[in-house]
Each structure stands twice: as structure tokens, then as C-alpha cells.
Design a protein around this motif. Sequence first.
Motif, PDB file in Angstrom:
ATOM      1  N   MET A   1      -5.064   5.212  12.329  1.00 57.76           N
ATOM      2  CA  MET A   1      -4.686   6.509  11.761  1.00 57.76           C
ATOM      3  C   MET A   1      -3.404   7.034  12.418  1.00 57.76           C
ATOM      4  SD  MET A   1      -6.857   6.859   9.439  1.00 57.76           S
ATOM      5  CE  MET A   1      -7.468   8.394   8.852  1.00 57.76           C
ATOM      6  N   GLY A   2      -3.229   6.771  13.697  1.00 55.83           N
ATOM      7  CA  GLY A   2      -1.987   7.163  14.364  1.00 55.83           C
ATOM      8  C   GLY A   2      -0.786   6.413  13.803  1.00 55.83           C
ATOM      9  N   TYR A   3      -0.958   5.116  13.577  1.00 53.04           N
ATOM     10  CA  TYR A   3       0.123   4.330  12.975  1.00 53.04           C
ATOM     11  C   TYR A   3       0.419   4.821  11.564  1.00 53.04           C
ATOM     12  CZ  TYR A   3      -0.648   0.931  16.738  1.00 53.04           C
ATOM     13  OH  TYR A   3      -0.776   0.312  17.956  1.00 53.04           O
ATOM     14  N   ALA A   4      -0.621   5.142  10.822  1.00 58.54           N
ATOM     15  CA  ALA A   4      -0.435   5.636   9.454  1.00 58.54           C
ATOM     16  C   ALA A   4       0.336   6.953   9.461  1.00 58.54           C
ATOM     17  CB  ALA A   4      -1.785   5.806   8.768  1.00 58.54           C
ATOM     18  N   ARG A   5       0.018   7.811  10.404  1.00 59.40           N
ATOM     19  CA  ARG A   5       0.744   9.078  10.529  1.00 59.40           C
ATOM     20  C   ARG A   5       2.224   8.809  10.797  1.00 59.40           C
ATOM     21  NH1 ARG A   5      -0.833  10.964  15.483  1.00 59.40           N
ATOM     22  NH2 ARG A   5       0.952   9.774  16.185  1.00 59.40           N
ATOM     23  N   ASP A   6       2.507   7.909  11.723  1.00 55.22           N
ATOM     24  CA  ASP A   6       3.895   7.588  12.051  1.00 55.22           C
ATOM     25  C   ASP A   6       4.630   6.990  10.849  1.00 55.22           C
ATOM     26  OD1 ASP A   6       3.356   8.471  14.613  1.00 55.22           O
ATOM     27  OD2 ASP A   6       3.202   6.452  15.465  1.00 55.22           O
ATOM     28  N   LEU A   7       3.961   6.086  10.135  1.00 55.75           N
ATOM     29  CA  LEU A   7       4.578   5.489   8.950  1.00 55.75           C
ATOM     30  C   LEU A   7       4.860   6.530   7.871  1.00 55.75           C
ATOM     31  CD1 LEU A   7       2.628   2.145   8.501  1.00 55.75           C
ATOM     32  CD2 LEU A   7       5.084   2.393   8.895  1.00 55.75           C
ATOM     33  N   THR A   8       3.936   7.460   7.703  1.00 54.04           N
ATOM     34  CA  THR A   8       4.124   8.507   6.697  1.00 54.04           C
ATOM     35  C   THR A   8       5.334   9.373   7.042  1.00 54.04           C
ATOM     36  OG1 THR A   8       1.765   8.555   6.201  1.00 54.04           O
ATOM     37  CG2 THR A   8       3.047  10.481   5.568  1.00 54.04           C
ATOM     38  N   ILE A   9       5.426   9.773   8.290  1.00 58.56           N
ATOM     39  CA  ILE A   9       6.557  10.608   8.710  1.00 58.56           C
ATOM     40  C   ILE A   9       7.867   9.842   8.551  1.00 58.56           C
ATOM     41  CG2 ILE A   9       7.648  11.727  10.705  1.00 58.56           C
ATOM     42  CD1 ILE A   9       4.736  12.427  11.623  1.00 58.56           C
ATOM     43  N   ASP A  10       7.896   8.597   9.022  1.00 52.84           N
ATOM     44  CA  ASP A  10       9.113   7.790   8.880  1.00 52.84           C
ATOM     45  C   ASP A  10       9.469   7.574   7.408  1.00 52.84           C
ATOM     46  OD1 ASP A  10       9.264   7.624  11.621  1.00 52.84           O
ATOM     47  OD2 ASP A  10       8.580   5.533  11.733  1.00 52.84           O
ATOM     48  N   GLY A  11       8.473   7.300   6.598  1.00 54.89           N
ATOM     49  CA  GLY A  11       8.710   7.089   5.168  1.00 54.89           C
ATOM     50  C   GLY A  11       9.299   8.310   4.494  1.00 54.89           C
ATOM     51  N   LEU A  12       8.799   9.479   4.864  1.00 46.43           N
ATOM     52  CA  LEU A  12       9.337  10.721   4.294  1.00 46.43           C
ATOM     53  C   LEU A  12      10.742  11.019   4.808  1.00 46.43           C
ATOM     54  CD1 LEU A  12       6.138  12.936   4.437  1.00 46.43           C
ATOM     55  CD2 LEU A  12       7.294  12.099   2.375  1.00 46.43           C
ATOM     56  N   MET A  13      10.926  10.880   6.106  1.00 47.07           N
ATOM     57  CA  MET A  13      12.218  11.217   6.711  1.00 47.07           C
ATOM     58  C   MET A  13      13.322  10.252   6.278  1.00 47.07           C
ATOM     59  SD  MET A  13      11.668  13.935   8.498  1.00 47.07           S
ATOM     60  CE  MET A  13      12.985  14.082   9.657  1.00 47.07           C
TER      61      MET A  13
ATOM     62  N   ASP B   1      13.168   8.351   3.460  1.00 48.69           N
ATOM     63  CA  ASP B   1      13.056   8.107   2.019  1.00 48.69           C
ATOM     64  C   ASP B   1      12.722   6.643   1.734  1.00 48.69           C
ATOM     65  OD1 ASP B   1      12.993   8.847  -0.664  1.00 48.69           O
ATOM     66  OD2 ASP B   1      15.114   8.384  -0.962  1.00 48.69           O
ATOM     67  N   LYS B   2      11.632   6.190   2.359  1.00 45.92           N
ATOM     68  CA  LYS B   2      11.171   4.804   2.198  1.00 45.92           C
ATOM     69  C   LYS B   2       9.718   4.818   1.718  1.00 45.92           C
ATOM     70  CE  LYS B   2      14.245   2.687   5.554  1.00 45.92           C
ATOM     71  NZ  LYS B   2      14.332   1.854   6.750  1.00 45.92           N
ATOM     72  N   PRO B   3       9.520   4.859   0.397  1.00 46.15           N
ATOM     73  CA  PRO B   3       8.161   4.930  -0.145  1.00 46.15           C
ATOM     74  C   PRO B   3       7.268   3.759   0.266  1.00 46.15           C
ATOM     75  CG  PRO B   3       9.803   5.121  -1.911  1.00 46.15           C
ATOM     76  CD  PRO B   3      10.540   4.879  -0.636  1.00 46.15           C
ATOM     77  N   LYS B   4       7.843   2.604   0.557  1.00 44.50           N
ATOM     78  CA  LYS B   4       7.028   1.457   0.967  1.00 44.50           C
ATOM     79  C   LYS B   4       6.279   1.751   2.263  1.00 44.50           C
ATOM     80  CE  LYS B   4       9.715  -2.111  -1.317  1.00 44.50           C
ATOM     81  NZ  LYS B   4      10.523  -3.312  -1.148  1.00 44.50           N
ATOM     82  N   LEU B   5       6.897   2.517   3.146  1.00 48.46           N
ATOM     83  CA  LEU B   5       6.207   2.882   4.384  1.00 48.46           C
ATOM     84  C   LEU B   5       5.018   3.782   4.099  1.00 48.46           C
ATOM     85  CD1 LEU B   5       9.188   3.581   6.838  1.00 48.46           C
ATOM     86  CD2 LEU B   5       7.834   1.489   6.570  1.00 48.46           C
ATOM     87  N   ILE B   6       5.163   4.652   3.114  1.00 49.62           N
ATOM     88  CA  ILE B   6       4.066   5.550   2.751  1.00 49.62           C
ATOM     89  C   ILE B   6       2.912   4.758   2.145  1.00 49.62           C
ATOM     90  CG2 ILE B   6       3.423   7.530   1.323  1.00 49.62           C
ATOM     91  CD1 ILE B   6       6.373   8.487   1.742  1.00 49.62           C
ATOM     92  N   TRP B   7       3.232   3.742   1.323  1.00 47.64           N
ATOM     93  CA  TRP B   7       2.173   2.888   0.782  1.00 47.64           C
ATOM     94  C   TRP B   7       1.466   2.124   1.890  1.00 47.64           C
ATOM     95  CZ3 TRP B   7      -0.560   3.294  -3.277  1.00 47.64           C
ATOM     96  CH2 TRP B   7      -0.031   3.883  -4.420  1.00 47.64           C
TER      97      TRP B   7
END
Length: 87
Positions: free
Chosen positions: A45-57, A59-65
Motif C-alpha cells: 500500500m505504501g508503494y501504491a501510494r508513492d506510485l499514485t503520487i508520482d503518476g499524478l505529478m 502525468d504518467k497514467p501507467k503508474l496509476i494503473w
Amino acid sequence: MTTDNAKTTAGKTKFFQGDNQTQPLFCIEPGIPCQFAREQASELMGYARDLTIDGLMEDKPKLIWAAHYLCALGKALLDDAELGMRR
């Protein structure tokens, strides 16, 4: 009676992706110590949080997926550990 430390995952939680899917994408195996499953879920869940933030910041939707799948796996681990603790 067993102690909480001896409790293990039930092996009943499965993750299905999409509607009308009959084959799970992944499932939790029985026999994993619940404490270990919880620790791994927390880490995912911590990694997912980091990926979500990076994906948003960035603009990389693949990280959010990728974060979506990590969250699903983390939730499956927690759900199955909960089932194991109830046994």
C-alpha cells in the motif's frame, strides 16, 4: 487453541479484473502467517501510494494503473489475513 502468531491466511481471497471474469488474476495462498501478510500488505500500500503520487505529478497514467493492482493485492492480503484470524 492457537495464538494469533500461529494464525495463517485462509487462502480464499481472489482478485478478478473486469466484469464477468471467471478466472482470477491472482489469489492468496493458504498458510501464510497473518502477521507477515499484514506487513506485506502495508508495504504494498505504501508503494501504491508513492506510485499514485508520482503518476499524478508526472502525468504518467501507467503508474496509476500499477498502483491500482498493488492496492488490489494489498487488500486481498488483508482480507485473507482477516479470514485467517477468524478461524
